[in-house]
Design a protein around this motif. Sequence first.
Motif, PDB file in Angstrom:
ATOM      1  N   UNK A  28     -12.503   1.982 -10.591  1.00 39.28           N
ATOM      2  CA  UNK A  28     -11.431   2.132  -9.610  1.00 39.28           C
ATOM      3  C   UNK A  28     -11.232   0.793  -8.899  1.00 39.28           C
ATOM      4  N   UNK A  29      -9.967   0.429  -8.681  1.00 39.64           N
ATOM      5  CA  UNK A  29      -9.632  -0.753  -7.877  1.00 39.64           C
ATOM      6  C   UNK A  29      -8.519  -0.338  -6.931  1.00 39.64           C
ATOM      7  N   UNK A  30      -8.701  -0.646  -5.635  1.00 36.74           N
ATOM      8  CA  UNK A  30      -7.643  -0.350  -4.671  1.00 36.74           C
ATOM      9  C   UNK A  30      -7.351  -1.590  -3.839  1.00 36.74           C
ATOM     10  N   UNK A  31      -6.093  -1.726  -3.468  1.00 39.25           N
ATOM     11  CA  UNK A  31      -5.667  -2.823  -2.601  1.00 39.25           C
ATOM     12  C   UNK A  31      -6.068  -2.454  -1.182  1.00 39.25           C
ATOM     13  N   UNK A  32      -6.651  -3.396  -0.433  1.00 38.72           N
ATOM     14  CA  UNK A  32      -7.256  -3.075   0.859  1.00 38.72           C
ATOM     15  C   UNK A  32      -6.256  -2.648   1.917  1.00 38.72           C
ATOM     16  N   UNK A  33      -4.963  -2.950   1.742  1.00 35.87           N
ATOM     17  CA  UNK A  33      -3.941  -2.531   2.703  1.00 35.87           C
ATOM     18  C   UNK A  33      -3.237  -1.241   2.286  1.00 35.87           C
ATOM     19  N   UNK A  34      -3.760  -0.596   1.257  1.00 35.81           N
ATOM     20  CA  UNK A  34      -3.165   0.661   0.801  1.00 35.81           C
ATOM     21  C   UNK A  34      -1.972   0.467  -0.108  1.00 35.81           C
ATOM     22  N   UNK A  35      -1.822  -0.728  -0.673  1.00 41.75           N
ATOM     23  CA  UNK A  35      -0.657  -1.031  -1.516  1.00 41.75           C
ATOM     24  C   UNK A  35      -0.982  -0.910  -2.998  1.00 41.75           C
ATOM     25  N   UNK A  36      -1.560   0.193  -3.388  1.00 41.38           N
ATOM     26  CA  UNK A  36      -1.764   0.438  -4.812  1.00 41.38           C
ATOM     27  C   UNK A  36      -3.214   0.663  -5.179  1.00 41.38           C
ATOM     28  N   UNK A  37      -3.379   1.322  -6.343  1.00 40.17           N
ATOM     29  CA  UNK A  37      -4.696   1.640  -6.866  1.00 40.17           C
ATOM     30  C   UNK A  37      -4.572   1.806  -8.372  1.00 40.17           C
TER      31      UNK A  37
END
Length: 196
Positions: free
Chosen positions: A94-103
């Motif tokens: 799993x990889x997520x953008x720290x500002x909530x802009x995608x995963x």
Amino acid sequence: MQYVRSTGQTSQTIPFNGLETYSVIVTNSNNCSKTKNITINQHIAPIIETVETTETTATIITTENGAFEFSIDGINYQNSNLFVVFEGGIYTAYVKETNGCGMDKSVFAVITFPQYFSPNGDLINDNWLLKGMSEYPNAEIKIYNRYGKFITRINAKNPSWDGTLNGKQLPADDYWFISKLNESIPIKKGHFSLKR
């Protein structure tokens, strides 16, 4: 209203052109003007390109760098894309953008080659098998005794070895293997022990 941007454009809206900062002068019908400086913070959505594995590690590779956090259980995230893996099997990266802009997420396999097995009927380590091998349907592992005699072949139809040859138990000893998981993974050679 009139708009004059530091980029030279004069429309009310403009497409993003890669600049992180620019200014715009807005003038109303009374000829009153105001200048506004604009800063654009671009957040890249993560895309997993691949997961590189060894017997003990998994490294999540993304197509671009960004402000990303990484996980292999979907619960515990970290800044590093490198994970120590203690057991072979099927995992999800799993990889997520720290500002909530995608995963993004991707299933991967970690193959471990057991160093020993003990086919004594206690249902613990009774077979020599590779966890995670199911992700490689064309994989093949050949097993030999210490003198180079071919013993058996492990593949999708025969996924483990019970320590026998032609129905007879083989002695406790070291055995050797040659594995070919697929065309892109180098052939691996090694040995393991059969304990009785």
